[in-house]
Design a protein around this motif. Structure first.
Motif, PDB file in Angstrom:
ATOM      1  N   ASP A 166       0.670  -1.188   0.061  1.00 19.26           N
ATOM      2  CA  ASP A 166      -0.094   0.005   0.056  1.00 19.26           C
ATOM      3  C   ASP A 166       0.873   1.147  -0.008  1.00 19.26           C
ATOM      4  O   ASP A 166       1.219   1.987   1.096  1.00 19.26           O
ATOM      5  CB  ASP A 166      -0.867  -0.102   1.295  1.00 19.26           C
ATOM      6  N   ILE A 167       1.196   1.955  -1.102  1.00 17.66           N
ATOM      7  CA  ILE A 167       2.106   2.913  -1.325  1.00 17.66           C
ATOM      8  C   ILE A 167       1.356   3.909  -1.724  1.00 17.66           C
ATOM      9  O   ILE A 167       0.439   3.746  -2.617  1.00 17.66           O
ATOM     10  CB  ILE A 167       3.369   2.567  -2.248  1.00 17.66           C
ATOM     11  N   PRO A 168       1.740   5.252  -1.271  1.00 14.04           N
ATOM     12  CA  PRO A 168       0.842   6.448  -1.824  1.00 14.04           C
ATOM     13  C   PRO A 168       0.708   6.368  -3.419  1.00 14.04           C
ATOM     14  O   PRO A 168       1.463   6.028  -4.081  1.00 14.04           O
ATOM     15  CB  PRO A 168       1.780   7.491  -1.543  1.00 14.04           C
ATOM     16  N   ALA A 169      -0.438   7.027  -3.657  1.00 13.78           N
ATOM     17  CA  ALA A 169      -0.672   6.946  -5.299  1.00 13.78           C
ATOM     18  C   ALA A 169       0.330   7.699  -6.090  1.00 13.78           C
ATOM     19  O   ALA A 169       0.431   7.004  -7.410  1.00 13.78           O
ATOM     20  CB  ALA A 169      -2.173   7.587  -5.438  1.00 13.78           C
ATOM     21  N   GLU A 170       0.961   8.671  -5.631  1.00 11.06           N
ATOM     22  CA  GLU A 170       1.804   9.348  -6.736  1.00 11.06           C
ATOM     23  C   GLU A 170       2.892   8.380  -6.795  1.00 11.06           C
ATOM     24  O   GLU A 170       3.623   8.484  -7.745  1.00 11.06           O
ATOM     25  CB  GLU A 170       2.198  10.636  -6.101  1.00 11.06           C
ATOM     26  N   GLU A 171       3.582   7.952  -5.707  1.00 16.29           N
ATOM     27  CA  GLU A 171       4.798   6.844  -5.661  1.00 16.29           C
ATOM     28  C   GLU A 171       4.306   5.670  -6.696  1.00 16.29           C
ATOM     29  O   GLU A 171       5.153   5.269  -7.320  1.00 16.29           O
ATOM     30  CB  GLU A 171       5.099   6.472  -4.451  1.00 16.29           C
ATOM     31  N   SER A 172       3.085   5.434  -6.606  1.00 19.92           N
ATOM     32  CA  SER A 172       2.564   4.162  -7.379  1.00 19.92           C
ATOM     33  C   SER A 172       2.814   4.451  -8.584  1.00 19.92           C
ATOM     34  O   SER A 172       2.998   3.524  -9.469  1.00 19.92           O
ATOM     35  CB  SER A 172       1.546   3.690  -6.937  1.00 19.92           C
ATOM     36  N   ARG A 173       2.239   5.769  -9.208  1.00 14.11           N
ATOM     37  CA  ARG A 173       2.090   5.907 -10.577  1.00 14.11           C
ATOM     38  C   ARG A 173       3.608   6.009 -11.099  1.00 14.11           C
ATOM     39  O   ARG A 173       3.952   5.624 -12.337  1.00 14.11           O
ATOM     40  CB  ARG A 173       1.477   7.312 -10.816  1.00 14.11           C
ATOM     41  N   ASP A 174       4.553   6.664 -10.420  1.00 14.08           N
ATOM     42  CA  ASP A 174       5.853   6.812 -10.843  1.00 14.08           C
ATOM     43  C   ASP A 174       6.546   5.351 -11.021  1.00 14.08           C
ATOM     44  O   ASP A 174       7.036   5.230 -12.099  1.00 14.08           O
ATOM     45  CB  ASP A 174       6.752   7.561  -9.856  1.00 14.08           C
ATOM     46  N   LYS A 175       6.271   4.514  -9.843  1.00 16.76           N
ATOM     47  CA  LYS A 175       6.911   3.424 -10.032  1.00 16.76           C
ATOM     48  C   LYS A 175       6.485   2.317 -10.974  1.00 16.76           C
ATOM     49  O   LYS A 175       7.211   1.678 -11.655  1.00 16.76           O
ATOM     50  CB  LYS A 175       6.858   2.435  -8.601  1.00 16.76           C
ATOM     51  N   LEU A 176       5.084   2.354 -11.214  1.00 22.69           N
ATOM     52  CA  LEU A 176       4.557   1.594 -12.478  1.00 22.69           C
ATOM     53  C   LEU A 176       5.150   2.046 -13.748  1.00 22.69           C
ATOM     54  O   LEU A 176       5.300   1.037 -14.591  1.00 22.69           O
ATOM     55  CB  LEU A 176       3.098   1.510 -12.212  1.00 22.69           C
ATOM     56  N   MET A 177       5.246   3.437 -13.871  1.00 22.96           N
ATOM     57  CA  MET A 177       5.901   3.687 -15.193  1.00 22.96           C
ATOM     58  C   MET A 177       7.270   3.338 -15.432  1.00 22.96           C
ATOM     59  O   MET A 177       7.583   2.733 -16.466  1.00 22.96           O
ATOM     60  CB  MET A 177       5.894   5.441 -15.125  1.00 22.96           C
TER      61      MET A 177
END
Ligand code: ZN
Length: 375
Positions: free
Chosen positions: A247-258
């Protein structure tokens, strides 16, 4: 996605001195939240004249004033909105190329693809065909492109396909679903702005993210694996696990998936994908099932080939409460199965990567059909 990128291993003949692939990479990339605002500065020096437009091929999901006002249009530049509801087709590429040739007195300064795998692949193919004679279907295969593509820029708006880094553009042609694999296919410039992925619907986010996850599993367990692929694949896998199981913050999650998408794409670029992709191509060819969901539909049944990967996948499905559709292959005729089996087996490198050089003894048409029947 972008599977049959490379026949790395197949090109190695043991008796002759080993020949390694000389692999093209994206030469320039910008990464960061909001970096789309830099696009105008990037394009300006690449503009050939006021008569040579930039053509923006954009997913019609973004067909609204707020988006259009952010596109750095000049002179006779044009935005063409395109539906990504279906997988990209060779005829669609030819129609776009004709339209652009007829509408402008000069060749464009470049093509900018903005969207998911479908738009990114279309933009690559249009850039190639604007500078090469003939029809898109004539270039489906390996290294059939003779002249460099027009300058082309890729801007992914969803993460997972790896189309932003690959040297292929997978197209559905009249006879086959196959990529235009060439050194000229790779983007000249990529812009990775995770803000675009804020508006992706949850299921699409999941299916496309799983495309990346499956790239990692198939690359890391494959017989073509080497240190180059492994280093990218392991990083991408680690990022996927963070994004989909923690459960990571949404912004971090978007960066990491990219970044996972990028690394997953790099991993398969120098190795290969495997069984889920080979079968997913069959589903897509016959039934038009889109790549991300097609991979998921197949992958859930591949425990015997990818036990750890499938266990993780099922955890991810559960955590995000995703229900995969069922009965996709119910009611198909024997002829339908034969078509899917032929398309799948046509991708020999994928099977060889997954099962080794005697894969034909392991995977028979009967066994493959039984696997399709579970879907
Ligand atoms: Zn894929």
């Amino acid at each position: 996605m972008k599977t049959e990128d490379n026949l790395n291993k197949a090109s190695i003949t043991p008796s002759i001195k080993t020949q390694y692939r000389n692999f093209p990479m994206v030469p320039r990339v910008i990464f960061g939240s909001g970096c789309f605002s830099q696009l105008g500065d990037v394009l300006l020096p690449m503009r050939k004249s006021s008569e040579a437009p930039f053509i923006f091929l954009v997913d019609d999901f973004f067909e609204n004033e707020a988006f259009v006002s952010r596109v750095p249009l000049m002179f006779n530049d044009e935005i063409i909105f395109i539906s990504a509801d279906e997988e990209p087709k060779t005829a669609q590429v030819d129609a776009l190329v004709n339209r652009i040739r007829e509408n402008y007195s000069e060749l464009p300064s470049g093509i900018i693809g903005i969207g998911g795998g479908t738009l990114l692949d279309l933009a690559k193919a249009v850039a190639i065909l604007l500078n090469n004679k003939g029809l898109a279907e004539e270039y489906q295969g390996w290294d059939l492109v003779n002249k460099p593509a027009l300058y082309h820029v890729g801007i992914p708006t969803i993460s997972g396909t790896g189309a932003e880094v690959s040297r292929t553009t997978v197209l559905l042609g009249p006879e086959k679903k196959l990529g235009i694999n060439s050194d000229y296919t790779t983007y000249d410039q990529v812009l990775l702005d995770p803000d675009f992925t804020k508006t992706v619907p949850k299921e699409q986010w999941f299916y496309t993210g799983m495309d990346c996850f499956i790239h990692c599993v198939e690359s890391l367990t494959g017989t073509y694996l080497n240190a180059f692929s492994q280093s990218y694949g392991e990083k991408a896998m680690e990022l996927c696990e963070e994004v989909f199981l923690e459960d990571i913050p949404a912004e971090e999650s978007r960066d990491k998936l990219m970044m996972a998408s990028w690394h997953g794409g790099m991993s398969i670029a120098y190795s290969q994908v495997g069984i889920a992709h080979a079968m997913s191509y069959g589903l897509s060819y016959l039934l038009g099932v889109k790549h991300g969901i097609g991979n998921c539909l197949v992958f859930q049944h591949l425990e015997e080939f990818y036990p750890e990967g499938v266990a993780l996948f099922k955890k991810m499905l559960k955590k995000h409460n995703i229900q995969l559709p069922t009965g996709i292959c119910a009611g198909l005729t024997q002829n339908d199965f034969d078509v899917m089996i032929n398309v799948s087996f046509g991708l020999e490198a994928l099977w060889e990567n997954a099962l080794g050089s005697d894969w034909k003894r392991i995977m028979t048409p009967e066994r493959l059909q039984a696997m399709f029947q579970k879907i």
